[in-house]
Design an enzyme around this catalytic site. Structure first.
Site, PDB file in Angstrom:
ATOM      1  N   HIS A  55       0.760  -1.166  -0.038  1.00  0.00           N
ATOM      2  CA  HIS A  55       0.033   0.052   0.169  1.00  0.00           C
ATOM      3  C   HIS A  55       1.027   1.175  -0.054  1.00  0.00           C
ATOM      4  O   HIS A  55       0.339   2.333   0.310  1.00  0.00           O
ATOM      5  CB  HIS A  55      -0.838  -0.012   1.248  1.00  0.00           C
ATOM      6  N   HIS A 217      -6.555  -4.484  -1.076  1.00  0.00           N
ATOM      7  CA  HIS A 217      -5.951  -5.649  -0.864  1.00  0.00           C
ATOM      8  C   HIS A 217      -6.111  -6.337  -2.206  1.00  0.00           C
ATOM      9  O   HIS A 217      -6.042  -7.737  -2.154  1.00  0.00           O
ATOM     10  CB  HIS A 217      -6.327  -6.409   0.160  1.00  0.00           C
TER      11      HIS A 217
END
Ligand code: ADP
Ligand code: MG
Lengths: 355, 219
Positions: A55, A217
């Site tokens: 991320h 995700h």
């Protein structure tokens, strides 16, 4: 799979090694892995976060003066472990205690709670605040609840500034909760992404399809639809955010008197005519920044139509999903306190101003 | 493995528990890609890697002991510190909770094993705030615990009772396919989570099967 990696097993460690060399004012620790500011947060509240890798720049990129004191990176898309969090918090916490900012994913929540239990047993004052700002999910009873998205970045910035100002732990935790109640996000994907471990895309998405309401995700969203124009996509995301009704759910919180984790009913704000907001138009990792400005252009218009004035903005890659193409939009209602803390100096690899 | 008069194992020994752990590690390594594939359409494609990484760490940390409580606590701590994700705290709590009454215990009979399964289920329920029917590992573990208690009460030997537990676990695992997920990442998909087998229910099945195999194979 085409990736700039050596071995799939080694990616997180090698990336951390590079991060440490590139940012010599930040320390990187291994076994357990975490990133921390030199010297920790001795005489002020320590702000710590963490989550799966993939991320970036979240969370390591936000470690530095005026934001996070430490961050724990897990494996790609996998929450870090309690012993990482424990070590990171121990390393930076002074006598003012530590605030953990936790994105609402089952793994992140459970691991941070275990870490908080360990820290408390070790005599460290700890608060644990959950960020759950993803308006794509409407219901909290039959799901794990709203996910944590872009509001996390604003919470980390604002709480870091409050720590620099010398606020105490309870006041910073209350501020963090307020930012969460004031923030709403929603994302979409044009493509899936490939984790190094799996080596093929997490889901298949046709040339003419998109996923609406994704997390970070690489998981599919709440709905798959035919692809639309940038303006139409922006309109959908922005309207979901701006027209989102007051969201009521239970968030888990440590109750010191009872000595256990309890559910606390929590209700979001709704956006009203006349509100000011901080906006993030966030790239998921594989979308050119230029396209994000197309989205921002439309977002400003849609917000204006709802009477919401965007007074600060971030346009770029702030909370990504590897090489996924797509965008998420975050709006955080901004009062004077939030704006002042947002504007305060910050010096991290990914956010830097006022210094 | 000690044997009762009829030749079937009457108790689970510490060394059998060690073999269970080793067999679990082997089976999870073999099924790493399978579990990760199950975690792709309704998750984030990491469950197989998480479990494999965790059990590899377990093998490194497993003490040379026959104390079952000590062994299971070591399993729990290694999983908690190496797995991450949702599965780390959930499996970690499962073994931690179940290990507590077993400190100093070197042999478990059927009644002790029935208690072990119940404690394991209670641990996951507590940590995950979850229950049967939510499309999670509990849909494997709960029927397995119930089937074991039943078979043991009916007088089955350990191997037979574990076989019954594994059959119930398999049915429970398959029953997750038509379920709509209410916990974990798959719950974000709502209706779209229907039609896929839950990865955690599958790893739980594999771990239970490893136990039944170890008991059945014991010389
Ligand atoms: N609240 C919960 N209670 C019980 N089991 C859960 C819960 N949340 C998730 N699980 C189990 O965890 C599995 C996912 O594990 P894993 O993929 O390793 O973690 P993550 O979801 O963080 O990526 C699911 O398949 C499910 O069986
Ligand atoms: Mg997963």
């Amino acid at each position: 799979m085409k990736k700039l990696i050596n071995n799939a097993e080694d990616v997180t460690v090698e990336q951390l090694q590079g991060f440490g060399i590139a940012h010599s004012d930040i320390e990187v620790q291994f076994d357990p892995n975490f990133v921390n500011v030199v010297g920790g947060a001795k005489d002020r509240v320590a702000i710590v976060s963490g989550g799966g890798s993939g991320h970036e720049p979240l969370h390591g990129g936000y470690v530095g003066m005026g934001m996070l004191d430490a961050a724990c990176p897990g494996q790609v898309f996998t929450s870090p472990t309690p012993d990482q969090m424990f070590a990171a918090c121990k390393a930076v916490a002074g006598d003012q205690g530590v605030l953990q900012i936790v994105k609402n994913y089952t793994g992140d929540v459970l691991n941070f709670q275990m870490a908080a239990d360990m820290l408390r047993d070790d005599g460290i004052d700890v608060r644990n605040v959950i960020i759950d700002d993803d308006v794509a999910l409407k219901d909290s009873l039959y799901t794990a609840g709203r996910r944590g998205l872009g509001t996390t970045v604003i919470a980390e910035k604002v709480c870091g500034a409050a720590s620099q100002e010398g606020w105490d732990l309870d006041r910073i935790a209350a501020l963090c909760k307020k930012v969460n109640l004031y923030g709403k996000s929603m994302g979409m994907a044009l493509t899936s992404c490939t984790t190094p471990q799996k080596g093929s895309p997490t889901f298949d998405l046709g040339e003419q399809e998109m996923e609406i309401g994704i997390g970070i995700h690489g998981e599919p969203g709440i709905e798959r639809t035919a692809i639309k124009s940038a303006d139409e996509i922006t309109e959908i995301l922005a309207n979901h955010i701006l027209e989102d009704e007051a969201y009521t759910r239970n968030l888990s919180e440590w109750n010191a008197e009872k000595g256990e984790w309890v559910d606390v009913e929590t209700i979001d704000i709704t956006f009203e005519d006349g509100d000011e907001a901080i906006a993030i138009v966030n790239g998921m990792g594989g979308t050119p920044v230029s396209e994000l400005y197309t989205v921002y252009h439309k977002l400003a218009e849609v917000a204006g139509r709802h009477g919401v004035k965007i007074v600060r903005n971030l346009v770029g890659n702030y909370i990504t999903s590897l090489e996924m193409a797509g965008v998420s939009i975050t709006l955080v209602k901004a009062d004077d306190e939030i704006l002042r803390l947002y504007d305060a100096p910050v010096n991290t690899p990914a956010l830097r101003w006022g210094i | 493995m000690d044997r009762a008069m009829g030749g079937a194992p009457a108790v689970l020994t510490g060394s059998a528990v060690r073999r269970w752990v080793e067999k679990s590690a082997k089976v999870l390594a073999e099924n790493r890609a399978y579990l990760t594939d199950l975690d792709s359409p309704i998750g984030d494609a990491d469950h197989g890697n998480n479990m494999d990484r965790g059990y590899k760490a377990v093998l490194e940390k497993l003490p040379e002991s026959d104390d079952i409580g000590e062994l299971l606590k070591a399993v729990a701590m290694a999983l908690i510190s190496k797995v991450g994700g949702a599965a780390g705290p959930l499996y970690g709590t499962l073994f931690l909770q179940a290990s507590k009454p077993l400190t100093g215990v070197r042999e478990m009979d059927g009644a002790a094993l029935a208690q072990f399964f119940d404690d394991a289920v209670a641990g996951v329920k507590m940590r995950g705030r979850s229950d049967a029917g939510m499309k999670t590992m509990l849909d494997t573990l709960i029927p397995a615990a119930e089937a074991f208690r039943q078979a043991n009460g009916d007088g089955d030997d350990l191997a037979a009772a574990l076989r019954a537990a594994v059959d119930a676990a398999e049915a429970g695992m398959k029953a997750t396919i038509p379920m709509r997920a209410q916990r974990g990442r798959a719950s974000y998909l709502g209706e779209r989570s229907i039609g896929h087998q839950d990865p955690g229910a599958t790893s739980s099945y594999l771990i239970l099967q490893a136990l039944a195999d170890v008991v059945a194979e014991a010389p």
